[in-house]
Design an enzyme around this catalytic site. Sequence first.
Site, PDB file in Angstrom:
ATOM      1  NE  ARG A 165      88.570  14.602 -37.897  1.00 37.00           N
ATOM      2  CZ  ARG A 165      87.860  15.023 -36.857  1.00 37.00           C
ATOM      3  NH1 ARG A 165      86.561  14.955 -36.888  1.00 37.00           N
ATOM      4  NH2 ARG A 165      88.458  15.511 -35.786  1.00 37.00           N
ATOM      5  CB  ALA A 196      96.547   9.870 -28.828  1.00 39.48           C
ATOM      6  NE  ARG A 197      96.048  16.605 -25.900  1.00 38.48           N
ATOM      7  CZ  ARG A 197      96.216  17.046 -27.157  1.00 38.48           C
ATOM      8  NH1 ARG A 197      97.008  16.403 -27.984  1.00 38.48           N
ATOM      9  NH2 ARG A 197      95.620  18.134 -27.574  1.00 38.48           N
ATOM     10  CD  GLU A 221     102.847  16.719 -23.993  1.00 40.58           C
ATOM     11  OE1 GLU A 221     102.915  15.512 -24.275  1.00 40.58           O
ATOM     12  OE2 GLU A 221     102.509  17.593 -24.808  1.00 40.58           O
ATOM     13  CG  HIS A 253     102.415  17.411 -28.247  1.00 35.30           C
ATOM     14  ND1 HIS A 253     101.635  17.376 -27.110  1.00 35.30           N
ATOM     15  CD2 HIS A 253     101.540  17.393 -29.292  1.00 35.30           C
ATOM     16  CE1 HIS A 253     100.356  17.347 -27.451  1.00 35.30           C
ATOM     17  NE2 HIS A 253     100.272  17.347 -28.771  1.00 35.30           N
ATOM     18  CB  ILE A 254     106.602  17.753 -33.455  1.00 35.18           C
ATOM     19  CG1 ILE A 254     107.366  16.424 -33.480  1.00 35.18           C
ATOM     20  CG2 ILE A 254     107.295  18.774 -32.575  1.00 35.18           C
ATOM     21  CD1 ILE A 254     108.723  16.495 -34.171  1.00 35.18           C
ATOM     22  NE  ARG A 280      80.809   6.694 -33.692  1.00 30.34           N
ATOM     23  CZ  ARG A 280      81.160   6.746 -34.965  1.00 30.34           C
ATOM     24  NH1 ARG A 280      80.818   5.795 -35.804  1.00 30.34           N
ATOM     25  NH2 ARG A 280      81.866   7.764 -35.428  1.00 30.34           N
TER      26      ARG A 280
HETATM   27  C1  DGY Z   1      96.112  18.610 -31.215  1.00 27.63           C
HETATM   28  O1  DGY Z   1      95.637  19.234 -32.166  1.00 27.63           O
HETATM   29  O2  DGY Z   1      95.410  18.186 -30.303  1.00 27.63           O
HETATM   30  C2  DGY Z   1      97.580  18.411 -31.203  1.00 27.63           C
HETATM   31  O3  DGY Z   1      97.979  17.588 -30.180  1.00 27.63           O
HETATM   32  C3  DGY Z   1      98.267  19.754 -31.115  1.00 27.63           C
HETATM   33  O4  DGY Z   1      99.610  19.576 -31.367  1.00 27.63           O
END
Ligand code: DGY
Length: 320
Positions: free
Chosen positions: A156, A237-238, A267, A285-286, A178
């Site tokens: 999404r 993302a992460r 982090e 991370h905002i 996919r």
């Molecule tokens: C999430 O929703 O995974 C975001 O990283 C939170 O800030």
Amino acid sequence: MKPKILVTREVFDDVLDYLGRHFDVTPNQSDAPMSPEALGKALADKQGALTTLTERVDAALLSKCPGLKAVCNIAVGYNNIDLKACSAAGVMATNTPGVLDDSTADFTWALILATARRVTEAEAWLRAGQWRGWKLKQFLGTDVHHATLGILGMGRIGQAVARRARGFDMTVLYHNTRRLSAEVEKNCNATYVTMDELLSRADILTLHMPYSPATHHIMDAAKLAKMKPGAILINAARGGVVDDAALIDALKRGAIAGAGLDVFENEPALNPEFLKLTNVVLTPHIASSSETTRRNMAMLAAENLVAALTTGKPPNLLNP
Ligand code: DGY
């Protein structure tokens, strides 16, 4: 008697009020992060928890909470939760999909533009009193318009990022586990390519996949080396999907032009080498942090918790 729940971090007052109508709530409005030991103690007599990505929910923790029935994360990402351990302990786990897609996509664009056009670097320089006047070659950046945007991870959020590229007349390429339907591809104006093609063609590469063992260091030294010279990497993302040490090396060598990063390995203790680089935009991370979206995330997590403990069927159950 109302079920007892713990809210592990500060939330909005209306979310606490809503929870209070259903549960005996232990809040943490001081927002002090809890150690695993403190969390285990606080959850020992609870049936539910409203958690955030700063708490690790694993077998060790669950063994201390025999009455726990539901853990509802205020995040779409749930790499802080061991789903197998939850299922083994009979604990429902939920996340907050959908409500943060647009805000996260907006922020991804903030990182793209800030990185390509060197916004934060130029601002820091100006604030430091270094501006002596206009120069033709001052802070030459990279054009975003008509460039090729590569999206790795086309869920999404990736799709919302792609849709926003239309205004910049970009070529949009994507790679995903996919391939999307022809209709969604058309709607996103995006073309499916192999990973190698994505890396070699993207001027701007943005990452939008969840973190898991399968995506750990998906952008490692070898993949970074395949990126176009002069390209830009964006990660909202992460932490952990990028090998940060390898990225720092690539940035130092000028192998890629820059990076816009909202998330980091370990982090908030990010690699200090990032702070020495001028060709990175760093944010804490905002990406989902608009007032409306953070409220919606917290309320959706609270609704998941109410549904979990009253019907046993929360809408965003991760481990049915
Ligand atoms: C999430 O929703 O995974 C975001 O990283 C939170 O800030």
